[in-house]
Design a protein around this motif. Structure first.
Motif, mmCIF file in Angstrom:
data_model
loop_
_atom_site.group_PDB
_atom_site.id
_atom_site.type_symbol
_atom_site.label_atom_id
_atom_site.label_comp_id
_atom_site.label_asym_id
_atom_site.label_seq_id
_atom_site.Cartn_x
_atom_site.Cartn_y
_atom_site.Cartn_z
ATOM 1 N N UNK A 1 -1.262 11.591 11.066
ATOM 2 C CA UNK A 1 -2.672 11.848 11.283
ATOM 3 C C UNK A 1 -3.402 12.039 9.966
ATOM 4 N N UNK A 2 -4.583 11.466 9.855
ATOM 5 C CA UNK A 2 -5.403 11.793 8.699
ATOM 6 C C UNK A 2 -6.695 12.448 9.172
ATOM 7 N N UNK A 3 -7.227 13.312 8.324
ATOM 8 C CA UNK A 3 -8.488 13.960 8.643
ATOM 9 C C UNK A 3 -9.521 13.413 7.670
ATOM 10 N N UNK A 4 -10.619 12.912 8.225
ATOM 11 C CA UNK A 4 -11.670 12.397 7.336
ATOM 12 C C UNK A 4 -12.762 13.441 7.163
ATOM 13 N N UNK A 5 -13.199 13.564 5.922
ATOM 14 C CA UNK A 5 -14.307 14.462 5.633
ATOM 15 C C UNK A 5 -15.114 13.872 4.486
ATOM 16 N N UNK A 6 -16.424 13.716 4.703
ATOM 17 C CA UNK A 6 -17.290 13.140 3.667
ATOM 18 C C UNK A 6 -16.815 11.784 3.157
ATOM 19 N N UNK A 7 -16.307 10.955 4.045
ATOM 20 C CA UNK A 7 -15.894 9.625 3.634
ATOM 21 C C UNK A 7 -14.579 9.580 2.880
ATOM 22 N N UNK A 8 -13.926 10.727 2.794
ATOM 23 C CA UNK A 8 -12.628 10.760 2.115
ATOM 24 C C UNK A 8 -11.556 11.216 3.096
ATOM 25 N N UNK A 9 -10.295 11.006 2.686
ATOM 26 C CA UNK A 9 -9.213 11.571 3.476
ATOM 27 C C UNK A 9 -8.974 12.985 2.967
ATOM 28 N N UNK A 10 -9.257 13.961 3.839
ATOM 29 C CA UNK A 10 -9.118 15.353 3.418
ATOM 30 C C UNK A 10 -7.676 15.803 3.559
#
Lengths: 386, 526, 320
Positions: free
Chosen positions: B482-491
């Motif tokens: 799983x990846x978490x996206x935040x502000x267009x980045x991978x957080x």
């Protein structure tokens, strides 16, 4: 809504729209009819309406009573030939959401090109009309590339573009006729006569069929109906055309060639209008003498709207329009009401047919009825389970 | 502490009591929600997508009417039947999608609907500019009155919206995710302005899910989850972690049985994807990840953090500024959809009504839209209707689409069944990669469970699945990694979802934490 | 060729351009205003036909061109409101409403003409050309001082009252659109109806006003056709001017000045055609020129528009 209710609604809507149109017609006839008293006017209106509604099939005379008129019937069928083609043409273009109005110019160009082929191409009988009609269709198909490509690539309004093309086609044909192609020995501007080999002959060679010009063109038109129906409902291209007409985003996402299909629909539409023009020309006339747009394109638009863009419904709608037109002609002859009443009747029917919200209250009622039944059924099923 | 007593400085200007809203389709968006505002506060309304905060505010602004409950504004019980009633009682709303006319000037937008005139006929342009300037100065919101709205930056557009509400006499401002469209610079400017307004006695509702912003600017906060209020807190009394726990979490945990994934070769390879949208905001920031055959890679995150833009790039609905995307080694950026599909890529689109279906076409016509050109469905120029009927009937059966027949219009089906039609098509054409964008949003439990099971089943059969979902339950249960996206980045990247908790997820989703570059890079399996 | 050029460099030629452009300008203004309100009225052709007929008939029966003009304007407005009813109330596709009006405008006007004037006997074609005398037409105006200016005076003076109205209305429409609250509302409704209704502007009312305005302009255009350009109404006399106006609107970028200039280009092309036939060339060669120019104009306009969009995109990308 159940299928039965859907059909019921469509039927009632059709009848109400036609009734309103006839009511408007009756009103106009009443106002325009001769006679000074109310009763006289009413009587005149009745006579006129009778001619319009029954006249196309029956001759009414005081002495012999009412009798079936085969000739009038065949005339109606003959009148369906060009409008069936323009109706089909418009169906295919409108189904793709392309408001191309080029059927009007298309039918004239097709007629012209076919006529030239009929005059100047030495070909054996049988093959000659086929080649001539195909050339007419191809010419219009190619011309329709202009609005089609401009729409697909540059998003130029196909409607304005095709309207302009109608005028250009008309004037260019008139110019060519005046300058190069007219038979100068005649008093008015007309071409040299078509070669004998190019004639599209009547289906049955008797007085009635020849006189009413009910030619093999009618059979070809009906074949075209079936072919267009197959094209639209049984082929991948027609399918793509319909899907683009319903939801262009969906079509793009599904991987369809949207621009190509937009172009295809207009080229096929153009071909049909052109071929229709050729068949009309070679069946009905023996020289080319059209000096104005014939109006079949606009009738084709009405037919397509009445048919709901469904090719299989086109003959029915074309018959209706031809019947109405014949009725108006007879009314003009026998009841002295101008035949152009048809334009108004046609316009009114057209408007009510295209009106989405027309009788929407009634439709809503049917939908609710269906939904309630569905719920009742589900409840009953649940009760049974429980 | 006595609360909200009239006449005191913390008197309530708005009280919403036991608000319930049930939409005609049966969705209960709000259930017995209590909400109140004190004069002169900045009050955060927080919650995940679909928590019901927008619905609540729409009712306060008169765009929706509550099914039951009471709204009291300045001590008066109101029936807010339309926005004009709300405006008349001093409530203004700044919508996320600006209600501005681009070709008109700022001043013209300001006075639209209440135009000052010279001798009753002509627009008094100077007066309009004067009004604009007056309000701009009074509230220290700098705008250019004579510039056309289409020429000004987003931040200024927002100021125009705020001024529009103020000029109509708003004392209570509802701001719907105001920072979603703003750059960092613009955001800090906005905060200065909002504090300014607060000092002048204005009350502000601040809808957001950005924790840092909320901590910085708000006095109190109401947290919503699944249509209910999770309580009201003083901002200074709660920690970010507590908020995150209240906000992000699952009420009912649906579990899907699945074996451990055995990932194979990389199918989708995304590298350094960058995209700046038309307003100059960076939506994708050097995004890199891989999706392997046989695994479900989930993309979690609060909506608006670049997920939509990413999916658009993967199906050529948009073109990135830089970066590469390959499927089995073939670059797909800018490739026509048909060719992307030919590579074996399927997409369950986020908005099923716009992209997923042709509503007035039959189920049959909808399930063959991607394969109508295939040989098996064509006999020469004509369709092989028998094969098409069989395909449609097979899919209807296999995907348990509840319908009268294959001829029924898709638009007449329920949401869940519409989505089953979409899924039936997208899952059944031998895909190597399935991109599922919010695959179960807004549909019934039965259909949801069905679609989730199918996704697991397909991934176990060796298909690569990219699951983009704002539904935490879904993305945590289904994903193998799983990846978490935040502000267009991978957080954050988690190669195993087994031990993940809601709290950890919340902290990354809301931007409290960010993994190191090395940790994130593990998602690229080179 | 030199002969032709000499013929073109006359004040009469320029005078005729202005005269021919007048009805196109009216129709273009009609197209511009509805487009600003966010929809297209392709029924301009039909509206002008109806207005032309009613104008000439009322002028004949009242023996007054003034009442004829009023009747033409009323006809235009009432028919356009009817269009609005079908489009906005019954939710008919506005394009189809336009087609229907055009259909009725062709044969339907002929029907009405025949019925009202009782000219049916033995004549397949009817017109009101026999009824309208010069005195029943809208008068020409000689402008005292200007008419004495050499060359220019002959170009500008001596036009029909409505020709001056056409140019005046370019100005008035522009003022209406950009200087009055109504115009502001029209533009707001056309661009972002949600924004307009969110501040209490009734989108529906504004649309009705816009289509009624287009009807009014078509009323002027129709009256010009049957009571100034020609003496009396005849079948299909509008001859595509309503359609050309749609193109002039697009080519003129949707603005009054641009639209007027585009209309003048068409006027020039038509005047040229008339001159062609005057020197013995076939007018059919010149007649299609305005229509062809329309298509070319639309293409150029589309190319410019597409380029602009592209540039904006790359500009946004460059900012960062």
């Amino acid at each position: 809504m159940t299928k039965k209710r859907q059909i019921k609604f469509t039927l009632i809507r059709t009848l109400v729209a036609i009734s309103i149109a006839l009511l408007v017609a009756a009103l106009l006839i009443f106002i325009s009819s001769g006679g000074s008293t109310f009763a006289e006017k009413l009587n005149a209106t009745k006579e006129a309406l009778k001619q319009m509604l029954i006249g196309p099939l029956f001759r009414m005379s005081e002495k012999k009573g009412t009798s079936f008129e085969a000739k009038r019937f065949t005339e109606i069928l003959a009148a369906m030939i060009p409008t069936t083609f323009t109706g089909l043409s418009v169906c295919i273009m409108f189904a793709a959401n392309q408001f191309n109005m080029g059927a009007e110019g298309g039918i004239m160009l097709g007629a012209f090109v076919s006529a030239m082929a009929a005059i100047y191409l030495p070909l054996p009988a049988g093959l000659h009309p086929v080649v001539a009609v195909l050339l007419g269709g191809l010419a219009v198909g190619i011309v329709m590339l202009i609005p089609a490509v401009l729409k697909a690539k540059l998003n130029v309004s196909e409607m304005v573009c095709s309207l302009m093309l109608n005028y250009i086609i008309m004037y260019v044909i008139k110019f060519l006729m005046n300058t190069y192609l007219a038979d100068k020995s005649k008093g008015q501007i007309m071409s040299f006569p078509f070669r004998e080999t190019s004639v599209i002959s009547p289906i049955v060679d008797n007085k009635i069929f020849s006189g009413s010009k009910l030619t093999w063109g009618f059979v070809i038109a009906m074949i075209a109906v079936v072919l267009c129906g197959l094209f639209m409902y049984r082929s991948r291209w027609g399918y793509a055309i319909r899907m683009i007409g319903i939801n262009q985003d969906f079509s793009k996402y599904s991987g369809m060639n949207v621009a190509g299909t937009i172009i295809l629909s207009q080229v096929v539409g153009g071909f049909l209008a052109g071929a229709g023009g050729g068949i009309e020309m070679l069946g009905r006339y023996n020289t080319f003498s059209w000096s104005a747009l014939p109006g079949y394109g606009w009738t084709g638009i009405t037919i397509a709207i009445l048919a709901g863009n469904n090719p299989y419904m086109v003959p029915l709608a074309a018959f209706f329009m031809a019947y109405l037109s014949k009725g108006c002609d007879l009314m003009a002859t026998y009841a002295k009401v101008p035949a152009q009443l048809i334009s108004i009747v046609q316009g009114v029917i057209f408007l009510f047919f295209a009106a989405e919200q027309f009788l929407s209250g009634y439709k809503q009622k049917l939908v609710v009825q269906s939904a309630q039944e569905e719920i009742a059924r589900q409840n009953a099923a649940k009760a049974q389970e429980g | 502490m006595p609360d909200g007593i009239p006449g005191t400085k913390d008197e309530f200007v708005v009280q919403m009591k036991k608000i319930t809203k049930v939409y005609p389709n049966g969705v209960a968006a709000n259930q017995g929600v209590d909400f109140n505002l004190r004069r002169g506060e900045i009050h955060a309304l927080m919650g995940e997508n679909g928590a019901g905060k927008s619905t609540l505010m729409k009712m306060l602004f008169g765009l929706e009417q509550p099914t039951s409950g009471e709204i009291i504004v300045n001590g008066e019980t109101l029936n807010i039947s339309s926005p004009s009633v709300a405006i008349a009682h001093g409530i203004g709303m700044v919508h996320q999608h600006f209600m501005l006319v681009p070709s008109l000037s700022v001043a013209e937008n300001m006075v639209l609907g209440m135009v000052p005139t010279k001798s009753g006929t002509f627009i008094d342009k100077n007066k309009a500019i004067e009004i604009t300037k007056e309000y701009a100065e009074k509230f220290n919101l700098h705008v250019e009155p004579e510039a056309k709205v289409m020429d000004i930056p987003v931040g200024m557009k927002q100021k125009v919206e705020i001024l529009k509400a103020l000029v109509r006499g708003a004392k209570i401002l509802i701001m719907d995710e105001p920072t979603a469209v703003l750059t960092t610079q613009e955001t800090s400017e906005l905060f200065v302005e909002l504090k300014n307004l607060k000092n002048q006695g204005y009350t502000i509702v601040f809808i957001s899910h950005k924790l840092n912003e909320i901590m910085e600017i708000t006095d109190r906060l109401t947290i919503m989850r699944n249509g209910r209020s999770m309580g009201v807190y003083y901002t200074k009394d709660v920690t970010k972690e507590e908020i995150s726990r209240l906000m992000v979490g699952r009420d009912v945990v649906l579990t899907v049985q699945k074996d451990k994934a055995v990932p194979k070769q990389t199918i989708l390879k995304v590298r350094d994807l960058e995209y700046v949208n038309e307003w100059g905001k960076k939506m994708l920031d050097k995004l890199s990840f891989d999706v392997r055959a046989g695994e479900i890679l989930g993309i979690a995150g609060v909506e608006g953090n670049g997920q939509k833009e990413l999916v658009d790039m993967l199906f050529n609905f948009n073109i990135p500024n830089s970066g590469t995307v390959t499927v089995n080694g073939t670059s797909i950026l800018g490739m026509p959809q048909q060719q992307i599909r030919n590579l074996g890529v399927s997409l369950v689109p986020e908005d099923r009504m716009i992209y997923g279906i042709a509503a007035s076409a039959s189920i049959e016509e909808n399930v063959i839209s991607d394969r109508s050109n295939e040989k098996r469905f064509n006999n020469g120029p004509l369709f092989n209707m028998k094969a098409i009927h069989e395909e449609a009937d097979r899919l209807i059966k296999e995907y348990a689409v509840l319908c009268k027949s294959r001829k029924q219009h898709v638009g007449m089906l329920s949401g869940g069944n519409i989505q089953k039609v979409v899924v039936a098509r997208e899952f059944s054409n031998d895909p190597v990669l399935i991109i599922a964008d919010q695959p179960t949003r807004g549909i019934d439990v039965g259909a949801t469970e069905f679609i989730r099971k199918k996704l697991v089943e397909l991934s176990r059969s060796g298909i690569a699945v990219l699951l983009v979902s704002a539904d935490l339950n879904e993305v945590m249960e289904l994903s193998d990694s799983l990846i978490v996206m935040h502000n267009g980045q991978i957080a954050a990247y988690f190669d195993d979802t087994a031990n993940l908790t809601d709290e950890i997820m919340g902290e990354y989703m809301l931007g409290l934490k960010h993994q190191s570059k090395e940790e994130v890079r593990r998602v690229c399996h080179d | 060729m030199a002969n032709l050029l000499k013929m073109l460099a006359t004040p009469e030629f320029f005078w005729s351009i202005i005269r021919i452009s007048a009805p196109i300008i009216f129709a273009t203004l009609a197209a511009i205003v509805v487009e600003k309100a966010g929809f297209a009225n392709i029924g301009l052709e039909g509206l002008m036909m109806f207005a032309a007929l009613s104008g000439s008939l009322v002028s004949y029966y009242t023996k007054s061109w003034f009442w004829g003009l009023i009747a033409a304007l009323l006809t235009g407005v009432l028919m356009s409101l009817l269009m609005g009813f079908f489009a906005f109330k019954l939710k008919t596709d506005i394009i189809l409403v336009g087609i229907a009006i055009n259909m009725m405008g062709s044969g339907g006007t002929l029907f009405l003409c025949k019925v009202i004037t009782n000219l049916t006997e033995g004549k397949p074609m009817a017109s009101t050309t026999g009824l309208i005398t010069k005195s029943l037409c809208i008068p020409d105006i000689n402008i005292p001082l200007i008419s004495s200016i050499p060359f220019l005076g002959k170009v500008i003076s001596g036009h029909n009252l409505l020709t001056y109205f056409a140019f005046l209305f370019c100005l008035l429409t522009s003022i209406m659109l950009y200087k009055t609250p109504l115009g502001l509302n029209i533009r707001a409704v056309g661009e972002n109806p949600n924004a307009a209704s969110s501040v209490g502007v009734s989108v529906l009312n504004i649309k009705y006003v816009a289509i009624a305005f287009s009807g009014l302009m078509c009323g002027f255009g129709g009256a010009f056709m049957s009571m100034a350009y020609a003496q009396g109404w005849s079948l299909d006399m509008v001859a595509g001017r309503g359609f050309i106006a749609l193109a002039a609107q697009a080519m003129g970028g949707g603005e009054c000045l641009g639209g007027m200039l585009s209309a003048l280009v068409f006027g020039f092309a038509q005047a040229l055609g008339i001159k062609f036939s005057a020197i013995g060339l076939d007018s059919n060669l010149a007649s299609p020129i305005p229509y062809a120019i329309t298509i070319i104009g639309l293409v150029i306009f589309a190319l410019i528009r597409n380029n602009k969009v592209k540039k904006q995109h790359s500009a946004a990308a460059l900012k960062n």
